[in-house]
Design a protein around this motif. Structure first.
Motif, mmCIF file in Angstrom:
data_model
loop_
_atom_site.group_PDB
_atom_site.id
_atom_site.type_symbol
_atom_site.label_atom_id
_atom_site.label_comp_id
_atom_site.label_asym_id
_atom_site.label_seq_id
_atom_site.Cartn_x
_atom_site.Cartn_y
_atom_site.Cartn_z
ATOM 1 N N UNK A 44 31.000 37.697 -59.325
ATOM 2 C CA UNK A 44 29.544 37.538 -59.343
ATOM 3 C C UNK A 44 29.050 37.220 -60.763
ATOM 4 N N UNK A 45 29.658 37.860 -61.762
ATOM 5 C CA UNK A 45 29.251 37.612 -63.149
ATOM 6 C C UNK A 45 29.583 36.177 -63.557
ATOM 7 N N UNK A 46 30.788 35.722 -63.219
ATOM 8 C CA UNK A 46 31.168 34.346 -63.572
ATOM 9 C C UNK A 46 30.278 33.342 -62.840
ATOM 10 N N UNK A 47 29.987 33.606 -61.570
ATOM 11 C CA UNK A 47 29.126 32.683 -60.813
ATOM 12 C C UNK A 47 27.748 32.594 -61.468
ATOM 13 N N UNK A 48 27.237 33.741 -61.911
ATOM 14 C CA UNK A 48 25.910 33.763 -62.544
ATOM 15 C C UNK A 48 25.918 32.997 -63.863
ATOM 16 N N UNK A 49 26.995 33.167 -64.638
ATOM 17 C CA UNK A 49 27.089 32.445 -65.917
ATOM 18 C C UNK A 49 27.241 30.940 -65.679
ATOM 19 N N UNK A 50 28.013 30.579 -64.668
ATOM 20 C CA UNK A 50 28.192 29.162 -64.346
ATOM 21 C C UNK A 50 26.851 28.553 -63.940
#
Ligand code: ZN
Length: 240
Positions: A44-50
């Motif tokens: 979820x964190x990586x998706x948000x940063x992307x």
């Protein structure tokens, strides 16, 4: 431009959301590594940063989670969290993490996780270590993470002075070289459990530190459900 500068998010989505909300409006987002590890929501964190088009560098936990770094020198809790992370990240998360460089230049800064002379492992936690790193980057200033402690080192008369920024503290950037650390979004370690982050205002030429409350209990509950190490769950409440 107003640029949100975040480090050591460590899979803590509620802390990331709270910080992004508090720093709004910003035009770009830079992250200084350790996006994953420790926390329960790496995907979820990586998706948000992307989604935010974040640019930045990889940390030791990111490298270990994608199998590019062995975990011999991690302590037991960090190692089990890395192993948990490695077995729970999606293909998309793995690809995003694997593509992060060790070093990135965004003038007037060099961005690294640990230190410019050893981006993966070195902790800059003293003025003398900061000073020893001045010859390892060519830009005027450098942004680092890794220690989870918000701080700035500024060159003055051949030595580095350490400045400990409180919530709202501003540093005006000038000719003197600065190595600055925004502190950790997802696992603060300076005794203040609030998420820590920085804002760079390129027109004003200032760095500004912020502390942001977030729902710690929500992350702790998820960590417990996902059987992450108990000590990692409890430390979030103390910011240590
Ligand atoms: Zn970290």
């Amino acid at each position: 431009m107003r640029i949100a500068v975040l480090s050591d998010i460590h899979g803590n989505l509620p802390a990331l959301e709270a910080v992004l909300d508090a720093l709004k409006p910003y035009d770009a987002l830079w992250q200084l590594g350790d996006v994953v590890g420790y926390g329960p929501q790496p995907n979820e964190v990586v998706a948000r940063l992307a989604q935010e088009n974040a640019t930045g560098v990889r940390g030791n936990h990111d490298a270990a989670a994608v199998g590019d770094l062995d975990t011999d020198s991690f302590n037991d809790d960090a190692r089990s969290a890395v192993e948990w992370t490695a077995s729970h990240i999606s293909r998309a998360t793995r690809d995003w993490l694997a593509a992060l460089p060790q070093r990135s230049i965004h003038l007037p800064f060099t961005l690294v996780h640990g230190s410019p002379r050893d981006p993966t492992w070195e902790y800059i936690f003293t003025s003398s270590i900061a000073r020893a790193n001045l010859s390892s980057f060519e830009t005027t200033h450098c942004l680092v993470g890794h220690t989870h402690i918000p701080i700035a080192y500024r060159e003055r008369d051949g030595r580095m002075e350490g400045l400990q920024p409180d919530d709202g503290a501003q540093l005006e950037l000038g000719e003197e070289r600065v190595i600055a650390n925004p502190g950790s979004v997802g696992q603060p370690r300076d005794g203040d459990p609030r998420a820590s982050a920085m804002l760079f205002d390129s027109e004003a030429g200032t760095l500004e530190w912020h502390r942001v409350e977030y729902p710690i209990g929500r992350v702790q509950k998820l960590m417990t459900e996902r059987k992450l190490p108990v000590r990692l769950v409890t430390r979030l409440a103390y910011g240590l």
